[in-house]
Enzyme design. Structure first.
Site, short mmCIF file in Angstrom:
data_model
loop_
_atom_site.label_atom_id
_atom_site.label_comp_id
_atom_site.label_asym_id
_atom_site.label_seq_id
_atom_site.Cartn_x
_atom_site.Cartn_y
_atom_site.Cartn_z
N ASN A 159 0.81 -1.22 0.00
CA ASN A 159 0.00 0.00 0.00
C ASN A 159 0.84 1.27 0.00
O ASN A 159 0.38 2.31 -0.47
CB ASN A 159 -0.97 0.01 1.18
CG ASN A 159 -2.12 0.96 0.93
OD1 ASN A 159 -2.95 0.70 0.06
ND2 ASN A 159 -2.16 2.08 1.63
N ASP A 160 2.04 1.20 0.51
CA ASP A 160 2.91 2.38 0.42
C ASP A 160 3.17 2.73 -1.04
O ASP A 160 3.16 3.90 -1.43
CB ASP A 160 4.24 2.12 1.13
CG ASP A 160 4.15 2.36 2.63
OD1 ASP A 160 3.20 3.01 3.09
OD2 ASP A 160 5.06 1.89 3.34
#
Lengths: 402, 392
Positions: A159-160
């Site tokens: 998700n980063d």
């Protein structure tokens, strides 16, 4: 010329999500000025491998924001910026006197992006998050695993990266909007909302049909495809998971299943007429996968892949980092992975994985090493603010440009 | 300003699964995105899940999500008229997003379109790039993730390597496709000149693997690595400092980072972890041992804790714990509700369903969802716009 040449980005981001957004924009040619200070440590320490990965193609400016003189320089830089971006918990830039409401008075065209974990408002807006936090809260950890296990999840900070890519999309869209209107704006990017968005179809299913998706290993959640999984191969160098060899095979159509049967030598078990359809194979998925595994386990993963692909069956080696760096012919061909020419003053040789976008007329093929804290103070402050070398040196000696 | 950031930008969407998310990003940001599809309907309309569990022309919720905010254009590019209509549509576009091998891409004669209109931005997304030994390989999400390096990182020692849930690999390539399109269009705005842009899915996935290349390149400096590959090992993060731990009826992602002292204080308040105060463990050279023992203590402690209460208390102490949520709990999340995040996804002119809101909020040019419907929904209007009359 690169696509974003001349675009000025003042970058207060840290760790991965924000720096990945600005890395993409720097690769595209933007003048990304990374603001840092000697007080930062751990994953933010310039020279640490993690920092080296995400901060190439940026210039480094040191500002000790605990000092009023540094905050003054910062306000002047913000007035010149096309984009100001941070991924602090909400409120930090306001405390430094460069909140959006202040900034837009002086620079109405500024695009001000806050990539906080939870967004700028709401009961969780002050929560602290890293990607594993977001994965857990967004359902990605629960759903990525095998039935009966809720403790696996994605093995890296997916998700980063996705938040960073969405940050880059948002900035490019806001630049386009500014071209039409002359006005900048504030973009509130919640990394949590980016994460929840990635399970979109499952949420629509839940709201429409009341069905909450469950972890299914390598099976597809809604579509009939079988076999569809990872299968063990010969060539493991030890029984350590890092040394195992696997191949992924995904029969998305009945014709691909027929192709796989042929490649496998049409074994007796595969001739069962009930396996001719995806539904039939799914009903006996355990048997089918055991049969495929028995075949793959005697072969090298590359051989399975090549034979399957030659027969029109989607298959691929489950590549590790070593495979990607040392054996992948596609990545080698495009020089996707490379040593950066200019050695880093303390880390020595550093590396880059290139931007996976190939522009015919404005190629983005420049990869400059990550800079040390304040290494570009003089150039940045001259270019952006017209400060003299003496003024910069004085600021460094006084400690606020450090 | 009241409309989307990309209002007025015209896009033709010739994507399949590999880049449809990129076209969605542009469409939801206000671009006019036209998606040509065969008169019998886009094959992606057959992908589940379905509204009321009923497949049909507009029943695919997968399609309603990924093909949101589009205008649909039914066209048969195999006919002379259809090919001409497609050409006229592309002649009005600022951007064409195309997957190699997707519907109508070959018939669209994109080489000619680029030659005819030098201001056109053409983004071509392929699985492996235009050439090379794998350029013709078939790679649905699982295979793309395997070759791209994502699958090897995920799973546990007692499971096979695993793909992430859903379509996460193609959502990465989709996001890159949107970036390529907007960066290319930025050049057009400045110089008037468009270009072809290529985006290989394989490289997109490989570019978004967090520690994987770092582990190989900087093995000696990381200090944790004894092999150039970190094995799949469940939820244990490469730092050894984040892990999902079983709690009383649930699980919590637990980490003492970034406030190790704060975590220790919390444990001490609960009467745990006194042995971790050993001065030897406070020395920098024993930090790894301290962390390992701290994680062991946390594992034991968390096992009997209520996961939601633990998560909330951790956050009140600025520790980034995360309660592992099931999908129904995500749908019921109070923070998202308070932010008014959920949106109504149109399925067709009569039906809509709740779904994810914007991944970003623009103060001046709000994100919003447009319509969705069957393949023929907007065909007449589009034929009018391109100046097509019966027979021409």
């Amino acid at each position: 010329m690169r696509p974003l040449d001349g675009t000025r980005i003042l970058d207060f981001t840290h760790v991965l999500a924000g720096p990945f957004a600005t890395r993409v924009l720097g690769d595209l040619g933007a003048d990304v000025v990374k603001v840092n200070s000697t007080s930062r440590t751990n994953t933010n320490a310039p020279g640490s491998p993690y920092y080296l990965m995400w901060n190439r193609n940026k210039r480094a400016l040191a500002l000790d924001m605990s000092r009023e003189e540094a905050r003054g320089v910062c306000r002047r830089l913000c007035a010149k910026a096309d984009v100001v971006i941070d991924n602090f918990t909400v409120g930090v830039l306001d405390r430094w006197g460069v909140g959006y409401d202040t900034l837009r008075e002086e620079n109405p065209g500024v695009i001000y992006v806050q990539m906080s974990g939870m967004g700028s408002a709401g009961p969780w807006s002050n929560f602290v998050t890293y990607a594993p936090t977001i994965h857990a809260l967004a359902g990605l950890t629960y759903l990525t695993g095998v039935p009966g296990r809720d403790d696996i999840g994605i093995g890296f900070s997916y998700n980063d990266h996705q938040a960073g890519l969405h940050g880059a999309v948002a900035i490019l869209a806001a630049l386009e909007a500014r071209r039409a209107t002359g006005q900048g704006q504030r973009v509130d990017l919640s990394q949590f909302e980016v994460g929840v968005n990635t399970v979109g179809p499952a949420l629509l299913d839940y709201f429409a049909n009341g069905r909450a998706a469950e972890p299914g290993g390598n099976r597809l959640p809604w579509d009939e495809a079988a076999p569809h999984g990872c299968f063990p191969c010969a060539g493991a160098t030890s029984d350590h998971p890092a040394d195992e060899r696997w191949v992924a095979i995904a029969c998305m159509t009945d014709a691909q299943w027929e192709g796989l049967r042929t490649v496998m030598g049409d074994p007796e078990w595969s001739r069962d007429p009930s396996l001719a359809t995806a539904a039939g194979r799914l009903a006996r998925a355990g048997d089918v996968e055991a049969g495929v595994a028995a075949w793959t386990s005697g072969l090298e993963s590359t051989e399975v892949m090549e034979r399957c692909q030659g027969a029109g069956v989607p298959a691929g080696v489950v590549q590790t980092g070593v495979d990607l760096v040392e054996r992948d012919p596609q990545l080698a061909r495009s020089r996707f992975l490379r040593e950066i020419e200019d050695p880093h003053p303390t880390a020595g040789v550093t590396y880059a994985d290139r931007l996976p976008i190939y522009f015919e007329r404005t190629p983005c093929d420049r990869y400059e090493r990550t800079r040390e804290i304040g290494e570009d103070n003089a150039e940045v402050l001259s270019d952006w603010l017209g400060m003299s070398a003496t003024e910069v040196r004085d600021g460094e000696d006084a400690g606020y440009l450090t | 300003m009241t409309s989307g950031a990309l209002q007025g930008v015209r896009v033709v969407d010739l994507t399949d699964e590999r880049a449809i998310y990129g076209a969605k990003l542009l469409a939801d940001l206000g671009a006019d995105v036209v998606r040509p599809e065969p008169p019998e309907g886009d094959p992606l309309r057959a992908r589940g899940p379905y509204m009321d569990d009923a497949p049909g022309e507009t029943g695919s919720l997968w399609h309603a999500f990924f093909a949101s905010s589009r205008r649909f254009f039914a066209v048969d590019p195999g006919t002379e008229a259809g090919a001409a209509q497609l050409g006229l549509l592309i002649d009005r576009a600022d951007i064409v997003l195309a997957n190699t091998g997707a519907f109508a891409v070959e018939e669209a004669q994109l080489d000619d379109a680029c030659a005819r209109r030098p201001e056109l931005v053409l983004v071509e997304v392929s699985s492996f790039g235009p050439d090379g030994p794998w350029s013709d390989y078939l790679a649905p999400d699982l295979v793309a993730g395997a070759l791209g390096g994502a699958v090897a990182t995920t799973g546990d020692a007692d499971t096979p390597p695993l793909k992430a849930f859903g379509e996460l690999n193609f959502m990465v390539s989709g996001a890159y496709a949107a970036i390529a399109a907007l960066a290319g269009f930025n050049c057009v705005r400045r110089t008037g000149v468009g270009q072809r842009i290529h985006v290989p899915v394989h490289e997109c996935i490989a570019s978004a693997l967090e520690h994987v290349f770092m582990w190989h390149w900087y093995q000696d400096q990381i200090g944790l690595a004894n092999k150039p590959v970190l094995e799949r090992r469940g939820s244990l993060h490469w730092t050894n400092a984040y892990q999902v731990m079983g709690a009383d009826a649930g699980a919590v992602m637990v980490t003492p980072i970034p406030d190790l002292d704060g975590q220790l204080v919390w444990l001490l308040e609960r009467g745990l972890g006194e042995e971790l105060l050993d001065p030897r463990l406070q020395l920098p050279e024993h930090r790894r041992e301290l962390l390992d023992r701290l994680m062991d203590t946390l594992r034991e402690w968390v096992a009997s804790e209520d996961p939601e209460a633990l998560f909330l208390e951790a956050q009140s102490r600025h520790l980034p714990y995360g309660h592992v949520k099931r999908l129904d709990e995500v749908a019921d999340n109070a923070h998202l509700a308070a932010r008014g995040w959920w949106e109504s996804y149109p399925v067709d002119d009569e039906r809509a369903v709740r779904g994810p809101g914007a991944p970003y909020r623009f103060s001046g040019t709000p994100w919003s969802l447009g319509s969705h419907g069957d393949a023929d929904r907007d065909t007449d209007a589009i034929l009018d716009e391109i100046g097509w009359e019966d027979g021409r």
